[in-house]
Motif scaffolding. Structure first.
Motif, mmCIF file in Angstrom:
data_model
loop_
_atom_site.group_PDB
_atom_site.id
_atom_site.type_symbol
_atom_site.label_atom_id
_atom_site.label_comp_id
_atom_site.label_asym_id
_atom_site.label_seq_id
_atom_site.Cartn_x
_atom_site.Cartn_y
_atom_site.Cartn_z
ATOM 1 N N GLU A 227 -34.169 21.297 42.079
ATOM 2 C CA GLU A 227 -33.864 19.970 42.586
ATOM 3 C C GLU A 227 -33.122 19.176 41.518
ATOM 4 O OE1 GLU A 227 -37.328 18.927 45.782
ATOM 5 O OE2 GLU A 227 -37.802 18.511 43.674
ATOM 6 N N GLN A 229 -31.629 14.885 40.568
ATOM 7 C CA GLN A 229 -31.494 13.469 40.899
ATOM 8 C C GLN A 229 -30.049 13.093 40.678
ATOM 9 O OE1 GLN A 229 -33.997 10.801 38.661
ATOM 10 N NE2 GLN A 229 -33.062 8.953 39.511
ATOM 11 N N SER A 231 -26.672 10.079 41.693
ATOM 12 C CA SER A 231 -26.209 8.796 42.224
ATOM 13 C C SER A 231 -24.807 9.003 42.780
ATOM 14 C CB SER A 231 -26.176 7.739 41.112
ATOM 15 O OG SER A 231 -27.466 7.524 40.575
ATOM 16 N N SER A 273 -28.015 2.671 48.882
ATOM 17 C CA SER A 273 -28.079 3.245 47.531
ATOM 18 C C SER A 273 -27.341 2.362 46.524
ATOM 19 C CB SER A 273 -27.484 4.654 47.524
ATOM 20 O OG SER A 273 -26.091 4.619 47.790
ATOM 21 N N ASP A 279 -28.308 5.232 43.307
ATOM 22 C CA ASP A 279 -29.357 6.247 43.174
ATOM 23 C C ASP A 279 -29.753 6.832 44.534
ATOM 24 O OD1 ASP A 279 -31.351 7.854 42.150
ATOM 25 O OD2 ASP A 279 -32.858 6.256 42.150
ATOM 26 N N GLY A 281 -32.110 9.350 44.586
ATOM 27 C CA GLY A 281 -33.421 9.952 44.377
ATOM 28 C C GLY A 281 -33.329 11.432 44.070
ATOM 29 N N ARG A 282 -34.444 12.089 44.215
ATOM 30 C CA ARG A 282 -34.556 13.524 43.903
ATOM 31 C C ARG A 282 -34.464 14.333 45.191
ATOM 32 N NH1 ARG A 282 -39.533 16.023 40.265
ATOM 33 N NH2 ARG A 282 -39.200 18.245 40.740
ATOM 34 N N LYS A 322 -30.302 13.907 36.637
ATOM 35 C CA LYS A 322 -31.282 14.798 36.004
ATOM 36 C C LYS A 322 -31.436 16.063 36.826
ATOM 37 C CE LYS A 322 -35.985 14.791 34.040
ATOM 38 N NZ LYS A 322 -35.502 15.150 32.681
ATOM 39 N N TYR A 324 -33.916 19.349 37.830
ATOM 40 C CA TYR A 324 -35.311 19.768 37.883
ATOM 41 C C TYR A 324 -35.351 21.249 38.274
ATOM 42 C CZ TYR A 324 -36.348 14.764 38.018
ATOM 43 O OH TYR A 324 -36.433 13.415 37.733
#
Length: 528
Positions: A227, A229, A231, A273, A279, A281-282, A322, A324
């Motif tokens: 996953e 994150q 924007s 957003s 953003d 989100g994830r 980011k 994940y």
């Protein structure tokens, strides 16, 4: 208070004849036995909450427990266990208490491990859906339609063309039935099972979900992307200047005069957003449209910004915030377990004990009674014959009819039905086969009975001001430190205790209590 012991070696020996030495009868009330194991379980459980040290010995606690059983006996004799409100509350508790005993921890662990292993890869597949109609009689029509679509593909038709022609999934008109990449928990469990068990390039067998009948074709399997994150800044393609606007924004981002977040707030047409600096989100793969997903997952470094690209929603620039990566099983286990128990696997988990016990139960099917279901006449003829037995439990054809509801009969439906009947038999006999469950259920059942009886015999009477005052006057010599109104709480408590003692005296004169002194002495010796 002394117990009314009626010692009879003959009676005790007869009572003990049906119990093992390890679970002897310690006492009986009107020939209803209480075993040593039951007494010790309650004794050990409640020892820490007995405030009076004098009551912690075996003999003293035995006196309390005999009195308790006397009250239970009277409650039953008064028919309090037949009252509708009591039975309703008891049934509710029974269902709640039974839940943990219907789950097989090993089976749950297997589902959790399966979910983790499936989450290591992503599947790309197409599907065709034929929705189930509201009318039961049309179910076969839906099945025949999906079977016709499958046959057309097996005869050389292209899956995407057949999807456009047959699928009730509206998105098939634009994506040819192609769902892109997805992973564990992204689809309902039966659909997920079909895809993860499919062979690449082959058409699956017909299967059913709550949405209808499906067939799938697996196109590809790849390592899970994890996953991330991200924007984004989006400009709608509703004017000729849209491309110029997104290019100007991209140049401004490269110049570094303003942050990505600031420009998103000022310029993005995605206001939701945009208010959060773009953003999103994830999310994992399969959550965004294909073009968006390909770009955002291609970004390698956190903080990297894409070039402008177009989707059906407009022009975008995305920023990778980011990454994940897929974590180890140990780190995911708790989260996966929670998902397994609350998602659409929950119904499987809640009755998973059947997978553990099914081989212990003999199920005999009456083949003649099954024939109407096989030949399809079961909806139109009268049904009342015995269809199958689970040990000594008989199950009629009508039960299978109710079980099927709007579904068509099939071998796998019969297996599900047999499992359901095994589970019903298991639940009906759980008190006989599981001592822990039986003990907890008995304690609640008896406690609920006593609540009703105590209301009648003690608590309601102890609210009578006239009666409490009369008790105070008769025992005035005891109360030297205040007038009635000043110590009413103390007097009320004493009156309640008096009522209970008088009640217990009467119970001992009404019922026959037999105590096995040898067993009591043995318990005292073992405790020392």
């Amino acid at each position: 208070m002394q117990l009314k012991y009626i010692l009879s070696v003959l009676v005790c020996s007869l009572s003990l004849s049906s119990f093992s030495q390890e679970d002897e009868v310690i006492f009986s009330v009107n020939n209803e036995p209480t075993t040593t194991s039951e007494f010790l379980r309650v004794y050990n459980k409640n020892l820490s909450i007995v405030s009076d040290d004098s009551q912690k010995g075996i003999k003293n606690y035995l006196e309390l427990y005999v009195n308790y059983k006397l009250k239970v006996k009277q409650a039953k004799d008064l028919g309090l266990d037949t009252v509708t409100a009591y039975k309703k509350e008891l049934e509710t508790y029974k269902r709640q208490l039974m839940e943990p005993y219907l789950k097989d921890d090993a089976f749950v662990s297997k589902l959790v491990k399966e979910a983790y292993e499936r989450g290591l890869v992503e599947k790309k597949a197409s599907h065709i859906l034929v929705k189930l109609p509201q009318m039961v009689k049309d179910t076969m029509t839906a099945y025949e339609k999906i079977a016709e679509a499958r046959a057309a593909i097996l005869n050389g038709g292209a899956f995407d063309d057949i999807a456009k022609q047959y699928s009730d999934d509206e998105s098939a008109k634009s994506n040819d039935g192609n769902l892109g990449y997805f992973s564990v928990f992204d689809m309902v469990y039966p659909f997920e099972n079909a895809v993860y068990n499919a062979k690449k390039g082959e058409v699956s067998n017909i299967f059913k979900t709550r949405f209808g009948y499906h067939i799938v074709m697996l196109h590809d399997t790849r390592k899970a992307l994890g996953e991330l994150q991200a924007s984004h800044i989006m400009i709608k393609t509703d004017s000729a200047e849209s491309r110029d606007r997104i290019d100007a924004i991209y140049k401004e981002l490269l110049s570094g005069t303003k942050s990505f977040e600031q420009i998103a707030k000022e310029e993005s047409d995605d206001k939701f957003s945009g208010e959060k600096g773009g953003d999103l989100g994830r999310f994992g793969s399969g959550r965004m449209v294909k073009e968006f997903e390909e770009v955002v997952f291609s970004l390698k470094e956190e903080g990297a910004i894409s070039k402008p690209f177009e989707t059906q929603f407009g022009w975008h620039i995305v920023k990778l915030v980011k990454k994940y990566p897929v974590e180890s099983f140990e780190k995911q286990e708790n989260e996966l377990t929670a998902k397994v128990k609350r998602g659409d696997r929950a119904s499987i988990v809640s009755n998973s004990i059947v997978h553990k016990i099914k081989n212990n139960y003999e199920v005999t099917v009456n083949k003649k009674a099954l024939e109407p279901f096989i030949n399809g006449t079961w909806r139109t003829i009268e049904l009342n014959d015995e269809l199958l037995t689970v040990r000594d439990m008989s199950v009629s054809q009508l039960v299978l009819k109710d079980f099927l509801e709007d579904k068509e009969y099939a071998e796998f439906e019969l297996e599900k039905f047999k499992n359901a009947q095994i589970l019903e038999y298991y639940k009906a006999h759980l008190e006989e086969t599981n001592p822990e469950y039986a003990a907890i259920y008995r304690e609640y059942k008896e406690g609920l009975l006593l609540f009703e009886l105590l209301q009648e015999k003690v608590w309601n009477k102890a609210k009578d001001t006239v009666a409490i005052k009369d008790f105070y006057d008769k025992n005035r010599i005891k109360y030297t430190e205040g007038e009635f109104n000043e110590i009413r709480g103390e007097v009320s408590n004493d009156y309640q205790n008096y009522l209970e003692k008088e009640w217990i005296k009467k119970l001992h004169s009404t019922y026959n209590v037999i105590v096995n002194e040898e067993v009591v002495l043995k318990l005292i010796e073992d405790k020392q």
